[in-house]
Structure formats: C-alpha cells, structure tokens
Design a protein around this motif. Structure first.
Motif, PDB file in Angstrom:
ATOM      1  N   HIS A   8       0.816  -1.224   0.000  1.00 48.98           N
ATOM      2  CA  HIS A   8       0.000   0.000   0.000  1.00 48.98           C
ATOM      3  C   HIS A   8       0.850   1.276   0.000  1.00 48.98           C
ATOM      4  CE1 HIS A   8      -3.943  -1.848   0.458  1.00 48.98           C
ATOM      5  NE2 HIS A   8      -3.356  -2.748   1.214  1.00 48.98           N
ATOM      6  N   LYS A   9       2.168   1.102  -0.202  1.00 48.51           N
ATOM      7  CA  LYS A   9       3.112   2.233  -0.228  1.00 48.51           C
ATOM      8  C   LYS A   9       3.046   3.054   1.060  1.00 48.51           C
ATOM      9  CE  LYS A   9       3.280   2.715  -5.229  1.00 48.51           C
ATOM     10  NZ  LYS A   9       2.660   1.657  -5.832  1.00 48.51           N
ATOM     11  N   LEU A  10       3.035   2.325   2.190  1.00 51.48           N
ATOM     12  CA  LEU A  10       2.945   2.966   3.499  1.00 51.48           C
ATOM     13  C   LEU A  10       4.164   2.677   4.377  1.00 51.48           C
ATOM     14  CD1 LEU A  10      -0.812   2.156   4.184  1.00 51.48           C
ATOM     15  CD2 LEU A  10       0.149   4.377   3.555  1.00 51.48           C
ATOM     16  N   SER A  11       5.207   2.109   3.800  1.00 54.95           N
ATOM     17  CA  SER A  11       6.387   1.735   4.586  1.00 54.95           C
ATOM     18  C   SER A  11       7.014   2.921   5.306  1.00 54.95           C
ATOM     19  CB  SER A  11       7.436   1.062   3.694  1.00 54.95           C
ATOM     20  OG  SER A  11       6.915  -0.132   3.160  1.00 54.95           O
ATOM     21  N   ALA A  12       6.946   4.098   4.707  1.00 54.36           N
ATOM     22  CA  ALA A  12       7.553   5.288   5.328  1.00 54.36           C
ATOM     23  C   ALA A  12       6.891   5.645   6.652  1.00 54.36           C
ATOM     24  CB  ALA A  12       7.477   6.475   4.373  1.00 54.36           C
ATOM     25  N   HIS A  13       5.724   5.091   6.914  1.00 53.69           N
ATOM     26  CA  HIS A  13       5.018   5.400   8.151  1.00 53.69           C
ATOM     27  C   HIS A  13       5.443   4.506   9.307  1.00 53.69           C
ATOM     28  CE1 HIS A  13       2.361   8.307   6.216  1.00 53.69           C
ATOM     29  NE2 HIS A  13       2.524   7.538   5.165  1.00 53.69           N
ATOM     30  N   ILE A  14       6.277   3.523   9.018  1.00 50.75           N
ATOM     31  CA  ILE A  14       6.751   2.654  10.100  1.00 50.75           C
ATOM     32  C   ILE A  14       8.267   2.534  10.143  1.00 50.75           C
ATOM     33  CG2 ILE A  14       4.640   1.277  10.175  1.00 50.75           C
ATOM     34  CD1 ILE A  14       6.304  -0.927   8.682  1.00 50.75           C
ATOM     35  N   ASP A  15       8.970   3.135   9.181  1.00 48.34           N
ATOM     36  CA  ASP A  15      10.425   2.972   9.134  1.00 48.34           C
ATOM     37  C   ASP A  15      11.201   4.108   9.797  1.00 48.34           C
ATOM     38  OD1 ASP A  15      10.333   5.083   7.351  1.00 48.34           O
ATOM     39  OD2 ASP A  15      11.030   3.941   5.619  1.00 48.34           O
ATOM     40  N   GLY A  16      10.494   4.996  10.479  1.00 51.35           N
ATOM     41  CA  GLY A  16      11.158   6.085  11.179  1.00 51.35           C
ATOM     42  C   GLY A  16      11.302   7.352  10.353  1.00 51.35           C
ATOM     43  N   SER A  17      10.778   7.346   9.149  1.00 49.04           N
ATOM     44  CA  SER A  17      10.831   8.553   8.312  1.00 49.04           C
ATOM     45  C   SER A  17      10.028   9.669   8.966  1.00 49.04           C
ATOM     46  CB  SER A  17      10.248   8.272   6.925  1.00 49.04           C
ATOM     47  OG  SER A  17      10.980   7.272   6.270  1.00 49.04           O
ATOM     48  N   SER A  18      10.472  10.883   8.756  1.00 45.79           N
ATOM     49  CA  SER A  18       9.763  12.039   9.312  1.00 45.79           C
ATOM     50  C   SER A  18       8.667  12.481   8.348  1.00 45.79           C
ATOM     51  CB  SER A  18      10.722  13.198   9.537  1.00 45.79           C
ATOM     52  OG  SER A  18      11.690  12.859  10.494  1.00 45.79           O
ATOM     53  N   PRO A  19       7.564  12.973   8.889  1.00 41.21           N
ATOM     54  CA  PRO A  19       6.512  13.489   8.014  1.00 41.21           C
ATOM     55  C   PRO A  19       6.955  14.817   7.397  1.00 41.21           C
ATOM     56  CG  PRO A  19       5.946  13.889  10.293  1.00 41.21           C
ATOM     57  CD  PRO A  19       7.195  13.059  10.299  1.00 41.21           C
ATOM     58  N   PRO A  20       6.324  15.214   6.297  1.00 39.44           N
ATOM     59  CA  PRO A  20       6.642  16.532   5.732  1.00 39.44           C
ATOM     60  C   PRO A  20       6.200  17.633   6.698  1.00 39.44           C
ATOM     61  CG  PRO A  20       4.800  15.522   4.567  1.00 39.44           C
ATOM     62  CD  PRO A  20       5.306  14.505   5.543  1.00 39.44           C
ATOM     63  N   ALA A  21       6.717  18.813   6.493  1.00 42.18           N
ATOM     64  CA  ALA A  21       6.361  19.952   7.342  1.00 42.18           C
ATOM     65  C   ALA A  21       4.867  20.238   7.232  1.00 42.18           C
ATOM     66  CB  ALA A  21       7.153  21.181   6.917  1.00 42.18           C
ATOM     67  N   GLU A  22       4.289  20.679   8.347  1.00 38.89           N
ATOM     68  CA  GLU A  22       2.855  20.979   8.387  1.00 38.89           C
ATOM     69  C   GLU A  22       2.505  22.189   7.530  1.00 38.89           C
ATOM     70  OE1 GLU A  22      -0.332  21.110  11.946  1.00 38.89           O
ATOM     71  OE2 GLU A  22       1.680  20.476  12.530  1.00 38.89           O
ATOM     72  N   THR A  23       3.435  23.126   7.439  1.00 40.06           N
ATOM     73  CA  THR A  23       3.195  24.340   6.649  1.00 40.06           C
ATOM     74  C   THR A  23       4.381  24.580   5.723  1.00 40.06           C
ATOM     75  OG1 THR A  23       4.163  25.744   8.365  1.00 40.06           O
ATOM     76  CG2 THR A  23       1.764  25.440   8.416  1.00 40.06           C
ATOM     77  N   ILE A  24       4.145  25.348   4.695  1.00 44.72           N
ATOM     78  CA  ILE A  24       5.195  25.766   3.769  1.00 44.72           C
ATOM     79  C   ILE A  24       5.076  27.276   3.553  1.00 44.72           C
ATOM     80  CG2 ILE A  24       5.444  23.558   2.561  1.00 44.72           C
ATOM     81  CD1 ILE A  24       3.557  24.603   0.404  1.00 44.72           C
ATOM     82  N   VAL A  25       6.125  27.872   3.026  1.00 45.27           N
ATOM     83  CA  VAL A  25       6.106  29.300   2.728  1.00 45.27           C
ATOM     84  C   VAL A  25       5.915  29.459   1.223  1.00 45.27           C
ATOM     85  CG1 VAL A  25       7.404  31.448   2.803  1.00 45.27           C
ATOM     86  CG2 VAL A  25       7.578  29.827   4.699  1.00 45.27           C
ATOM     87  N   VAL A  26       4.847  30.156   0.860  1.00 43.43           N
ATOM     88  CA  VAL A  26       4.533  30.435  -0.536  1.00 43.43           C
ATOM     89  C   VAL A  26       4.347  31.939  -0.670  1.00 43.43           C
ATOM     90  CG1 VAL A  26       2.908  30.017  -2.428  1.00 43.43           C
ATOM     91  CG2 VAL A  26       3.385  28.199  -0.770  1.00 43.43           C
ATOM     92  N   ALA A  27       5.146  32.554  -1.521  1.00 42.38           N
ATOM     93  CA  ALA A  27       5.078  34.002  -1.730  1.00 42.38           C
ATOM     94  C   ALA A  27       5.161  34.751  -0.398  1.00 42.38           C
ATOM     95  CB  ALA A  27       3.821  34.384  -2.502  1.00 42.38           C
TER      96      ALA A  27
END
Length: 129
Positions: A8-27
């Motif tokens: 299901h392409k969900l391995s990153a959720h159990i291998d210790g990978s960090s989630p992306p940032a909650e916010t980004i800067v746009v303009a």
C-alpha cells in the motif's frame, strides 16, 4: 505486516521517516502543506491496517500503551493534543474508552516538565475539567 504496508506504499510510516512539514512558505506567506495532509491520511490508513490485524485485546493494550507513552517532545501542543485525541477516539471506537481521570493524568504527564505549573493548576481544579 511489512509486506502489506509496502504493498500500500505505506512503509515510510513505520520505518522512522519524518513526516513533511505541516506548513510551507509560498510568496512570503505561511500556508498549509498539501503533502502533510496527504501524509496524515496515509498515516491513518497505516494505523488502521495495523490495528485491524490485531485482536481486540491486543489492539486495546497496544493503544493504551501508546497513549500512556505519548509525549509532546518537539511537537506543538496542538499536534500533541491531536495525537492524544486520536488514541482516545480509537480506544472508544473499539469499546474501551479511557476514563476521564486517566486522560487528564496521561495528557498532563505527556506535556513534560516545562508545563509543570500548568499541570499543577489543572490537577487542583475540582471538578476536573
């Protein structure tokens, strides 16, 4: 479970990978990160796959342990609260709701020592909030 999560392409959720940032800067303005929303949905899917593979007793113990061990750490209070509420809701959904006194105790303990003053005040309020 590793194979199922990989499928299901969900391995990153159990291998210790960090989630992306909650916010980004746009303009030069802060905006919600769409990748974070997608990651959160996938993370919940991974959690559901894991939980669905457990017996009710094992799921209950796993969730209660996770709830008791949850700490704020470097996350915001809002993010910590979101995770805390999710565990409580999952326990309630499988018929094992958390007692209000346990919720208060575990939440305040999870905030850590920098919130000790706040924790003391909350613990002294009667009836409990």
């Amino acid at each position: 479970m590793t194979l199922l999560l990989g499928l299901h392409k969900l391995s990153a959720h159990i291998d210790g990978s960090s989630p992306p940032a909650e916010t980004i800067v746009v303009a030069d303005k802060t905006a919600p990160n769409p990748e974070f929303a997608s990651w959160t949905a996938a993370d919940q899917k991974a959690a559901l796959l894991l939980l669905s593979s457990l017996t009710e007793e094992a799921a209950t113990e796993s969730l209660r342990d996770s709830l008791q061990q949850l700490t704020k750490g470097a996350s915001s209070v809002t993010e910590f609260l979101r995770k805390f509420k999710l565990f409580c809701e999952q326990l309630a959904a499988i018929g094992h709701p958390v007692a209000e006194t346990d919720k208060i105790h575990w939440f305040l303990r999870g905030l850590g020592p920098s919130y000790e003053g706040f924790s003391i005040v909350i613990r002294t309020i009667k009836p409990a909030p």
